[in-house]
Design a protein around this motif. Structure first.
Motif, short mmCIF file in Angstrom:
data_model
loop_
_atom_site.label_atom_id
_atom_site.label_comp_id
_atom_site.label_asym_id
_atom_site.label_seq_id
_atom_site.Cartn_x
_atom_site.Cartn_y
_atom_site.Cartn_z
N TYR A 302 0.83 -1.21 0.00
CA TYR A 302 0.00 0.00 0.00
C TYR A 302 0.87 1.27 0.00
O TYR A 302 0.34 2.37 -0.19
N LEU A 303 2.17 1.12 0.23
CA LEU A 303 3.08 2.26 0.24
C LEU A 303 3.79 2.36 -1.10
O LEU A 303 4.31 1.36 -1.62
N LYS A 304 3.84 3.55 -1.65
CA LYS A 304 4.56 3.75 -2.91
C LYS A 304 6.06 3.61 -2.70
O LYS A 304 6.74 2.89 -3.41
N GLU A 305 6.57 4.34 -1.74
CA GLU A 305 8.00 4.29 -1.42
C GLU A 305 8.18 3.67 -0.03
O GLU A 305 7.41 3.92 0.88
N TRP A 306 9.21 2.87 0.12
CA TRP A 306 9.42 2.13 1.36
C TRP A 306 10.57 2.69 2.21
O TRP A 306 10.76 2.25 3.34
N ALA A 307 11.34 3.62 1.68
CA ALA A 307 12.59 4.01 2.34
C ALA A 307 12.38 4.47 3.78
O ALA A 307 13.09 4.02 4.70
N SER A 308 11.40 5.36 4.00
CA SER A 308 11.22 5.90 5.36
C SER A 308 10.72 4.81 6.32
O SER A 308 11.16 4.75 7.47
N ALA A 309 9.82 3.95 5.85
CA ALA A 309 9.30 2.88 6.71
C ALA A 309 10.41 1.88 7.05
O ALA A 309 10.56 1.48 8.22
N LEU A 310 11.19 1.48 6.06
CA LEU A 310 12.26 0.52 6.32
C LEU A 310 13.35 1.12 7.22
O LEU A 310 13.92 0.41 8.06
N ALA A 311 13.62 2.40 7.06
CA ALA A 311 14.59 3.05 7.94
C ALA A 311 14.11 3.04 9.38
O ALA A 311 14.90 2.83 10.32
N PHE A 363 -3.48 -0.29 -4.46
CA PHE A 363 -2.17 -0.70 -3.97
C PHE A 363 -1.19 -0.62 -5.13
O PHE A 363 -1.57 -0.46 -6.29
N TYR A 364 0.09 -0.75 -4.79
CA TYR A 364 1.15 -0.61 -5.80
C TYR A 364 1.66 -1.98 -6.23
O TYR A 364 1.99 -2.83 -5.39
N ARG A 365 1.70 -2.17 -7.53
CA ARG A 365 2.32 -3.36 -8.12
C ARG A 365 3.75 -3.01 -8.48
O ARG A 365 4.03 -1.94 -9.02
N ARG A 366 4.68 -3.91 -8.18
CA ARG A 366 6.08 -3.64 -8.46
C ARG A 366 6.79 -4.96 -8.75
O ARG A 366 6.39 -6.02 -8.27
N PRO A 367 7.88 -4.93 -9.53
CA PRO A 367 8.61 -6.16 -9.82
C PRO A 367 9.39 -6.65 -8.60
O PRO A 367 9.67 -5.88 -7.68
#
Length: 419
Positions: A302-311, A363-367
């Motif tokens: 559901y998140l477009k970018e993950w950087a802040s959450a993963l940090a 939601f976001y689909r990504r490879p």
């Protein structure tokens, strides 16, 4: 890493999108205080466009900053127009141009988007087809700002900060706002779950994919959690949190939906603790290095970018701590939604069945390579990648889903180590 569904515009993108020469700003951006006449200007334009296009104007809505009372804005009225097929320019462009509207932007490869300027009022008339992915974003963002003063102030502060800078093109200023806009929209989507929290709780308790496929796979990857502190991200109605607590874990469940958290506390508050929290923002109530295991069941897509959450996950995890998460299987989403470009990161519309009720979700689909890259770049090492089988008990209770889950990819599971 593949490009997201809409990258920041390059200068080439801007010049190619404009029908004529793209106007150069080379200046700061002028913002006006909210003007109560802006809604009237929209109504005047909407009436005129309806008169020109008749039934071909399927939707006409006031969007953007001028649609939000009290919000400063560039004094340009943004209007969303949906026609049967925005690629079919012959069906609407000549009529609008005959009335004085001027086609300025043509982006057939991005949402079939066109944009017009008005004959006598400073407007942006954005034209889309019915199946576009922007309608809900426009509405969620506008309605969230109207209903939540804190979100409006957050957005206004970012606008004023960015407007004080010098930009060659106004599009660069718009792109710079994307991050805060996405954050606000994600919180708006989370709030939608409040309205069907109880329906979802009933569904998740016994559904084949949740009870006999997803939760068992997450628990297996989490390993022995007895005596460990577990942060269950996107806990929803608390079923996974309760299962982990039953295995001896000290569980804190967090979810962005206040409605879901309320249901989780009601059902499982005696075995786990639950808090409302948005993982795109700092989890200020969780101490550094205090968590042994983080679980995130079907939430990160559901998140477009993950950087802040993963940090943030790395901050709260102990060294060597585990991140266990599941997402939609990239191969299945690509096949199911009939997409041509597997390597694109894009926003998808779907319906979530809750008995007779169907809830629209995005939601976001990504490879797969995007997911690996995001996890690696955040400092995690992927320890296991799993495409699980359903529990054997499902063969008797739901043979159709048992057969589906044994033959088609549904979800994908990661266990990553905080190095």
């Amino acid at each position: 890493m593949p490009k997201p569904d809409r990258d920041d515009y390059t200068e080439e993108d801007i010049t190619s999108a404009w029908v004529d020469q793209a106007p150069v700003l080379n200046s700061t951006v002028t913002l006006a205080e909210y003007d109560p006449e802006w809604p009237d200007l929209f109504e005047r334009e909407a009436k005129r466009v309806r008169g020109i296009l008749g039934e071909r104007a399927l939707v006409l809505e006031h969007v953007g900053s001028t649609s939000v009372p009290g919000l400063c804005a560039k004094p340009i009225i943004d209007i969303m127009l949906i026609v049967p097929d925005s690629d079919d320019e012959d069906s609407y462009v000549p009529q609008l141009e005959a009335a004085g509207y001027k086609l300025t932007i043509r982006e057939p490869d991005w949402e079939k988007h066109r944009c017009f300027k008005g004959p006598d009022t400073n407007i942006n008339l954005h034209v889309y087809s019915p199946d576009n992915g922007q309608t809900e974003r426009y509405r969620l963002f506008r309605d969230r700002l109207i209903a939540h003063e804190d979100e409006r102030k957050l957005y206004e502060a970012k606008k004023r900060e960015l407007a004080a800078r010098t930009w060659k093109y106004i599009q660069h200023y718009a792109d710079a706002k994307t991050e805060v806009i996405d954050e606000i929209i994600e919180r708006a989507r989370a709030a939608q779950y409040d309205s069907f929290a109880r329906l979802y709780a009933a569904h998740a308790e016994s559904s084949s994919t949740n009870a006999h496929y997803d939760r068992p796979a997450i628990v297996e990857l989490a390993g022995d959690v007895a005596g460990k502190r577990v942060l269950d991200v996107g806990c929803a109605a608390g079923h996974l949190s309760a299962l982990l607590a039953k295995k001896g874990a000290d569980v804190l469940g967090v979810d962005a939906s206040e409605g879901m958290v309320a249901v989780a506390r009601e059902k499982f508050g005696d075995v786990a603790r639950f808090e409302t929290a948005d993982v795109s923002r700092p989890l200020t109530f969780v101490e550094d290095g205090s968590i042994d295991v983080i679980t995130a069941s079907l939430v990160l897509h559901y998140l477009k970018e993950w950087a802040s959450a993963l940090a943030e996950f790395r901050r709260v995890l102990k060294p060597g701590g585990l991140l266990v998460f599941s997402v939609h299987h990239p191969g299945e989403d690509w096949r199911w939604f009939g997409k041509e470009n597997y390597f694109q990161l894009e926003l998808l519309d779907d319906e979530f069945p809750l008995g007779e009720h169907k809830q629209k979700v995005q939601f976001y689909r990504r490879p797969l390579s995007w997911t690996f890259g995001a996890v690696r770049d955040a400092g995690f090492a992927v320890d296991r990648l799993v495409e699980p089988m359903p529990e054997e008990a499902l063969a008797e209770s739901d043979p159709r889903w048992y057969a589906n889950l044994r033959t088609k990819p549904r979800f994908l599971y990661f266990r990553a180590v905080n190095q």
